[in-house]
Design an enzyme around this catalytic site. Sequence first.
Site, PDB file in Angstrom:
ATOM      1  N   ARG A   1       0.826  -1.204   0.000  1.00  0.00           N
ATOM      2  CA  ARG A   1       0.000   0.000   0.000  1.00  0.00           C
ATOM      3  C   ARG A   1       0.860   1.254   0.000  1.00  0.00           C
ATOM      4  O   ARG A   1       2.054   1.215   0.297  1.00  0.00           O
ATOM      5  CB  ARG A   1      -0.938   0.005   1.198  1.00  0.00           C
ATOM      6  CG  ARG A   1      -0.250   0.088   2.562  1.00  0.00           C
ATOM      7  CD  ARG A   1      -1.266   0.259   3.676  1.00  0.00           C
ATOM      8  NE  ARG A   1      -1.892   1.561   3.618  1.00  0.00           N
ATOM      9  CZ  ARG A   1      -1.676   2.537   4.531  1.00  0.00           C
ATOM     10  NH1 ARG A   1      -0.864   2.323   5.560  1.00  0.00           N
ATOM     11  NH2 ARG A   1      -2.277   3.689   4.416  1.00  0.00           N
ATOM     12  N   HIS A   2       0.233   2.377  -0.328  1.00  0.00           N
ATOM     13  CA  HIS A   2       0.908   3.666  -0.254  1.00  0.00           C
ATOM     14  C   HIS A   2       0.735   4.214   1.158  1.00  0.00           C
ATOM     15  O   HIS A   2      -0.340   4.104   1.747  1.00  0.00           O
ATOM     16  CB  HIS A   2       0.310   4.633  -1.284  1.00  0.00           C
ATOM     17  CG  HIS A   2       1.135   5.851  -1.512  1.00  0.00           C
ATOM     18  ND1 HIS A   2       1.194   6.897  -0.613  1.00  0.00           N
ATOM     19  CD2 HIS A   2       1.945   6.203  -2.545  1.00  0.00           C
ATOM     20  CE1 HIS A   2       2.001   7.833  -1.076  1.00  0.00           C
ATOM     21  NE2 HIS A   2       2.470   7.443  -2.244  1.00  0.00           N
ATOM     22  N   PRO A   3       1.784   4.815   1.724  1.00  0.00           N
ATOM     23  CA  PRO A   3       1.660   5.292   3.106  1.00  0.00           C
ATOM     24  C   PRO A   3       0.775   6.530   3.263  1.00  0.00           C
ATOM     25  O   PRO A   3       0.354   6.839   4.379  1.00  0.00           O
ATOM     26  CB  PRO A   3       3.112   5.602   3.499  1.00  0.00           C
ATOM     27  CG  PRO A   3       3.793   5.886   2.201  1.00  0.00           C
ATOM     28  CD  PRO A   3       3.152   4.964   1.207  1.00  0.00           C
ATOM     29  N   LEU A   4       0.480   7.239   2.157  1.00  0.00           N
ATOM     30  CA  LEU A   4      -0.248   8.497   2.265  1.00  0.00           C
ATOM     31  C   LEU A   4      -1.591   8.490   1.533  1.00  0.00           C
ATOM     32  O   LEU A   4      -2.360   9.439   1.686  1.00  0.00           O
ATOM     33  CB  LEU A   4       0.604   9.655   1.722  1.00  0.00           C
ATOM     34  CG  LEU A   4       1.969   9.869   2.385  1.00  0.00           C
ATOM     35  CD1 LEU A   4       2.711  11.000   1.705  1.00  0.00           C
ATOM     36  CD2 LEU A   4       1.807  10.142   3.873  1.00  0.00           C
TER      37      LEU A   4
ATOM     38  N   PHE B   1      -4.830   2.216  -2.453  1.00  0.00           N
ATOM     39  CA  PHE B   1      -3.581   2.287  -3.241  1.00  0.00           C
ATOM     40  C   PHE B   1      -2.796   1.046  -2.882  1.00  0.00           C
ATOM     41  O   PHE B   1      -1.851   1.081  -2.106  1.00  0.00           O
ATOM     42  CB  PHE B   1      -2.817   3.555  -2.834  1.00  0.00           C
ATOM     43  CG  PHE B   1      -1.944   4.156  -3.906  1.00  0.00           C
ATOM     44  CD1 PHE B   1      -2.331   5.303  -4.580  1.00  0.00           C
ATOM     45  CD2 PHE B   1      -0.721   3.584  -4.220  1.00  0.00           C
ATOM     46  CE1 PHE B   1      -1.519   5.896  -5.545  1.00  0.00           C
ATOM     47  CE2 PHE B   1       0.094   4.149  -5.186  1.00  0.00           C
ATOM     48  CZ  PHE B   1      -0.309   5.319  -5.849  1.00  0.00           C
TER      49      PHE B   1
END
Length: 393
Positions: free
Chosen positions: A225-228, A232
């Site tokens: 996943r995307h951290p932000l 995602f």
Amino acid sequence: MEKALEGIRVLDLSQFLSGPFCTMNLADFGAEVIKIERPGAGEGSRAFGPFKNGQSGYYTLVNRGKKSVTLDLKKGQEILYKMVTDCDVLVENFKPGVMESLGYSYECLHAINPRLIYCAISGFGQTGPLRTLRSYDVVAQGMSGLMSITGYPDGQPARAGCSVGDLSASMYALSGILMALYQREKTGEGQLIDISMLDSTFAFLETNVVRYTIGGECPKRVGARHPLSAPFDVYRCKGGAVVIAIASNNHFAALCRLIGQPELIQDPKFDEDCHRSANDAELKQIIERALMDCTSEECLRLLRAEGIPCGPLSSVEEACENQSLLQRDMLVEIDQPGMGRVKITGNPIKMSATPPNPAHPAPGLGENTQEVLRKTFGFSEEALRRWQSENVF
């Protein structure tokens, strides 16, 4: 068709990946790259697989389109000095101090040819407290912080699946060489380019650095996943998985409608990207439950119809059959002597007037020694016989 770097001559003293990958790109765009290899042994990557008919696929990929000259650097100073006078660029990736010990320091070669662009790639750079230490890709990935953010929270730190430490240094070296060539057009002077694998990998951390220096948060492993942003990530579906990447409310609203839950966009847990990211685990469960009735192909068709960024989760084998990659010449066939017809990675830089041509074979060990020394640099037959008898090449 005209080549972007036609007329540029490069001496490649590098081995394995960081230097050869850089000079491979120069060769793809028409530079004459002369690879200096050890007599009898050659470049170290010739011993690395995969092999076909005893020849290295590793070496073939990153040394395509080059010429091979064997030369004992300890005995061959006279030859290398002459070569330097007629070259534009020199690339090496020895540990700092090795070139100086051989009599090939930047200062020495600059005095011979002030127009020479000298690119030195090393683990930790030509300056600094770690300059004398050896390094490889995994060391750069570990020290830079990259491994600490690669993998899943409940697992061990992981090395990225390709050599980011080498390749980031290679790309920065390529950029530096091209900028130095442009600067030389204005000043007539070459310069030293100092590239560190640790520096380059650290620079590739992009927003992870400012999340710490500005945001006060030390990034952790979060898996795929995307951290932000959310959603995602990789999402399971019937018999497979798809990748979905959403970073706007409009795309999220489209996804909510698609999965039959339009009310989610009004939920305070999911109404903004930062809220979705904070509640990503719950959101992922909702999305995967909705996708379980569809195959990956059906999911992608529906998602793409809504304009939602997505794609398949491909193996390397599947990527090699991807029609976008194939139609954009990202797999090219070459006739490699001794191996026959083989496929290698193409060049992703597409230029309308001066396109790359990566479909050239890699040289055999010392294949071009006599030709290059005689025709390109003008050494006499007598000198060549003498040096050959002395095992200089």
